[in-house]
Design a protein around this motif. Structure first.
Motif, PDB file in Angstrom:
ATOM      1  N   GLY A 171       0.787  -1.228   0.000  1.00  0.00           N
ATOM      2  CA  GLY A 171       0.000   0.000   0.000  1.00  0.00           C
ATOM      3  C   GLY A 171       0.814   1.270   0.000  1.00  0.00           C
ATOM      4  N   ARG A 172       2.144   1.159  -0.091  1.00  0.00           N
ATOM      5  CA  ARG A 172       3.009   2.339  -0.117  1.00  0.00           C
ATOM      6  C   ARG A 172       3.772   2.414  -1.439  1.00  0.00           C
ATOM      7  NH1 ARG A 172       6.135   3.293   5.614  1.00  0.00           N
ATOM      8  NH2 ARG A 172       4.306   3.407   6.979  1.00  0.00           N
ATOM      9  N   PHE A 173       3.994   3.635  -1.904  1.00  0.00           N
ATOM     10  CA  PHE A 173       4.825   3.821  -3.087  1.00  0.00           C
ATOM     11  C   PHE A 173       6.275   3.585  -2.683  1.00  0.00           C
ATOM     12  CE2 PHE A 173       7.383   6.476  -5.983  1.00  0.00           C
ATOM     13  CZ  PHE A 173       7.018   5.885  -7.187  1.00  0.00           C
ATOM     14  N   ASP A 174       6.962   2.701  -3.401  1.00  0.00           N
ATOM     15  CA  ASP A 174       8.339   2.332  -3.072  1.00  0.00           C
ATOM     16  C   ASP A 174       9.303   3.319  -3.734  1.00  0.00           C
ATOM     17  OD1 ASP A 174      10.758   1.133  -2.543  1.00  0.00           O
ATOM     18  OD2 ASP A 174      10.073  -0.891  -3.021  1.00  0.00           O
ATOM     19  N   THR A 175       9.569   4.402  -3.026  1.00  0.00           N
ATOM     20  CA  THR A 175      10.424   5.459  -3.567  1.00  0.00           C
ATOM     21  C   THR A 175      11.818   4.944  -3.887  1.00  0.00           C
ATOM     22  OG1 THR A 175       9.208   7.076  -2.240  1.00  0.00           O
ATOM     23  CG2 THR A 175      11.311   7.791  -3.159  1.00  0.00           C
ATOM     24  N   ALA A 176      12.389   4.135  -2.997  1.00  0.00           N
ATOM     25  CA  ALA A 176      13.743   3.630  -3.221  1.00  0.00           C
ATOM     26  C   ALA A 176      13.821   2.795  -4.490  1.00  0.00           C
ATOM     27  CB  ALA A 176      14.211   2.826  -2.017  1.00  0.00           C
ATOM     28  N   ALA A 177      12.813   1.960  -4.737  1.00  0.00           N
ATOM     29  CA  ALA A 177      12.805   1.136  -5.940  1.00  0.00           C
ATOM     30  C   ALA A 177      12.650   1.984  -7.198  1.00  0.00           C
ATOM     31  CB  ALA A 177      11.689   0.100  -5.865  1.00  0.00           C
ATOM     32  N   ALA A 178      11.876   3.061  -7.096  1.00  0.00           N
ATOM     33  CA  ALA A 178      11.686   3.951  -8.248  1.00  0.00           C
ATOM     34  C   ALA A 178      12.947   4.754  -8.538  1.00  0.00           C
ATOM     35  CB  ALA A 178      10.510   4.886  -7.992  1.00  0.00           C
ATOM     36  N   ALA A 179      13.793   4.951  -7.531  1.00  0.00           N
ATOM     37  CA  ALA A 179      15.072   5.660  -7.662  1.00  0.00           C
ATOM     38  C   ALA A 179      14.948   6.972  -8.420  1.00  0.00           C
ATOM     39  CB  ALA A 179      16.104   4.753  -8.340  1.00  0.00           C
ATOM     40  N   ALA A 191      21.923  12.708  -8.643  1.00  0.00           N
ATOM     41  CA  ALA A 191      21.888  11.701  -7.583  1.00  0.00           C
ATOM     42  C   ALA A 191      20.592  10.926  -7.717  1.00  0.00           C
ATOM     43  CB  ALA A 191      21.969  12.365  -6.207  1.00  0.00           C
ATOM     44  N   THR A 192      20.522   9.790  -7.043  1.00  0.00           N
ATOM     45  CA  THR A 192      19.267   9.041  -7.005  1.00  0.00           C
ATOM     46  C   THR A 192      18.851   8.839  -5.557  1.00  0.00           C
ATOM     47  OG1 THR A 192      20.474   6.936  -7.051  1.00  0.00           O
ATOM     48  CG2 THR A 192      19.648   7.775  -9.145  1.00  0.00           C
ATOM     49  N   ALA A 193      17.539   8.884  -5.340  1.00  0.00           N
ATOM     50  CA  ALA A 193      16.994   8.595  -4.011  1.00  0.00           C
ATOM     51  C   ALA A 193      16.676   7.112  -3.963  1.00  0.00           C
ATOM     52  CB  ALA A 193      15.739   9.432  -3.759  1.00  0.00           C
ATOM     53  N   ASP A 194      17.670   6.319  -3.593  1.00  0.00           N
ATOM     54  CA  ASP A 194      17.481   4.869  -3.589  1.00  0.00           C
ATOM     55  C   ASP A 194      17.699   4.257  -2.210  1.00  0.00           C
ATOM     56  OD1 ASP A 194      20.188   5.256  -3.429  1.00  0.00           O
ATOM     57  OD2 ASP A 194      20.688   4.157  -5.260  1.00  0.00           O
ATOM     58  N   ARG A 195      17.740   5.095  -1.202  1.00  0.00           N
ATOM     59  CA  ARG A 195      17.870   4.616   0.171  1.00  0.00           C
ATOM     60  C   ARG A 195      16.925   5.408   1.055  1.00  0.00           C
ATOM     61  NH1 ARG A 195      23.224   5.264   4.021  1.00  0.00           N
ATOM     62  NH2 ARG A 195      22.315   4.410   5.917  1.00  0.00           N
ATOM     63  N   ILE A 196      16.094   4.719   1.798  1.00  0.00           N
ATOM     64  CA  ILE A 196      15.115   5.364   2.671  1.00  0.00           C
ATOM     65  C   ILE A 196      15.391   4.949   4.111  1.00  0.00           C
ATOM     66  CG2 ILE A 196      12.650   5.650   3.175  1.00  0.00           C
ATOM     67  CD1 ILE A 196      13.439   6.671   0.415  1.00  0.00           C
ATOM     68  N   PHE A 197      15.349   5.904   5.025  1.00  0.00           N
ATOM     69  CA  PHE A 197      15.425   5.557   6.436  1.00  0.00           C
ATOM     70  C   PHE A 197      14.329   6.301   7.180  1.00  0.00           C
ATOM     71  CE2 PHE A 197      18.047   9.340   6.099  1.00  0.00           C
ATOM     72  CZ  PHE A 197      17.776  10.051   7.265  1.00  0.00           C
ATOM     73  N   GLU A 198      13.934   5.743   8.308  1.00  0.00           N
ATOM     74  CA  GLU A 198      12.825   6.307   9.071  1.00  0.00           C
ATOM     75  C   GLU A 198      13.333   7.084  10.270  1.00  0.00           C
ATOM     76  OE1 GLU A 198       8.571   4.527  10.058  1.00  0.00           O
ATOM     77  OE2 GLU A 198      10.052   3.762  11.468  1.00  0.00           O
ATOM     78  N   MET A 199      12.741   8.252  10.485  1.00  0.00           N
ATOM     79  CA  MET A 199      13.047   9.056  11.653  1.00  0.00           C
ATOM     80  C   MET A 199      11.752   9.744  12.062  1.00  0.00           C
ATOM     81  SD  MET A 199      16.231  11.640  12.305  1.00  0.00           S
ATOM     82  CE  MET A 199      15.952  12.567  10.781  1.00  0.00           C
TER      83      MET A 199
END
Length: 203
Positions: A171-179, A191-199
């Motif tokens: 149910g979430r858009f996978d931003t890291a996979a979309a890069a 650059a590519t946004a291919d790593r996500i971390f939670e804060m």
């Protein structure tokens, strides 16, 4: 702690290259598809792009010069913001070329078109996501002295969203996979946004 490198914008940065766009980076790329009043397609990437509101959802892109994208949005009131992911980097770069108004950049980059639902411009079929938008405003930006800049800011409201199901996970858009690609400060830098971390934000 060493003293910061300081300069006033009016006096110049005194460096080999302007650092400002490297500091404000990476910047999301709005891959804007539009059509003119006659239905001719244009596709161009803009690194001055972002979401500016979520209720209602609105995005903006800013063009250095009165380019085809701005002219088309003025004529038709519509555009599509396509997500430029790493897999489409070369195609995105191809569409940044300065070509005559009648040239279809989607054809130039050998990109398949997909129809939009609520607006006339087609979307990039291979894009992981695309936002159909209708124009809110076009603003000729001015400086503190009131003098007009060379930039025109287009704000559009998102009226429909397309998502490739391959990038929906639980149910979430996978931003890291979309890069998604981001523009960095100096010539040719991305650059590519291919790593996500939670804060979690404090309450």
């Amino acid at each position: 702690m060493s003293e910061s490198y300081f300069y006033e914008q009016a006096s110049g940065h005194g460096l080999p290259h302007d650092p400002l766009k490297a500091i404000i980076a990476p910047r999301p790329i709005g891959w804007i598809s539009s059509v003119d009043a006659e239905g001719r397609v244009n596709l161009a990437p803009y690194s001055f792009f972002n979401m500016v509101s979520d209720r209602p959802p609105m995005v903006m892109f800013s063009s250095n010069g009165w380019k085809d994208s701005v002219r088309n949005v003025e004529e038709t009131g519509e555009f599509v913001a396509n997500l430029a992911g790493f897999a489409l980097a070369q195609a995105m770069n191809t569409t940044s070329a300065s070509v005559p108004h009648e040239v279809d950049e989607m054809e130039l980059a050998e990109l398949a078109k997909a129809p939009s639902r609520l607006v006339r411009p087609p979307r990039v079929a291979a894009a992981a996501a695309a936002l159909e938008c209708r124009r809110i405003s076009i603003t000729h930006l001015r400086g503190l002295d009131g003098a007009p800049s060379s930039n025109y800011m287009v704000v559009g409201q998102v009226v429909a969203v397309h998502i490739d199901p391959a990038f929906l996970k639980n149910g979430r858009f996978d931003t890291a996979a979309a890069a998604p690609l981001g523009r960095c400060g100096y010539r040719g830098d991305y650059a590519t946004a291919d790593r996500i971390f939670e804060m979690i934000r404090p309450t």
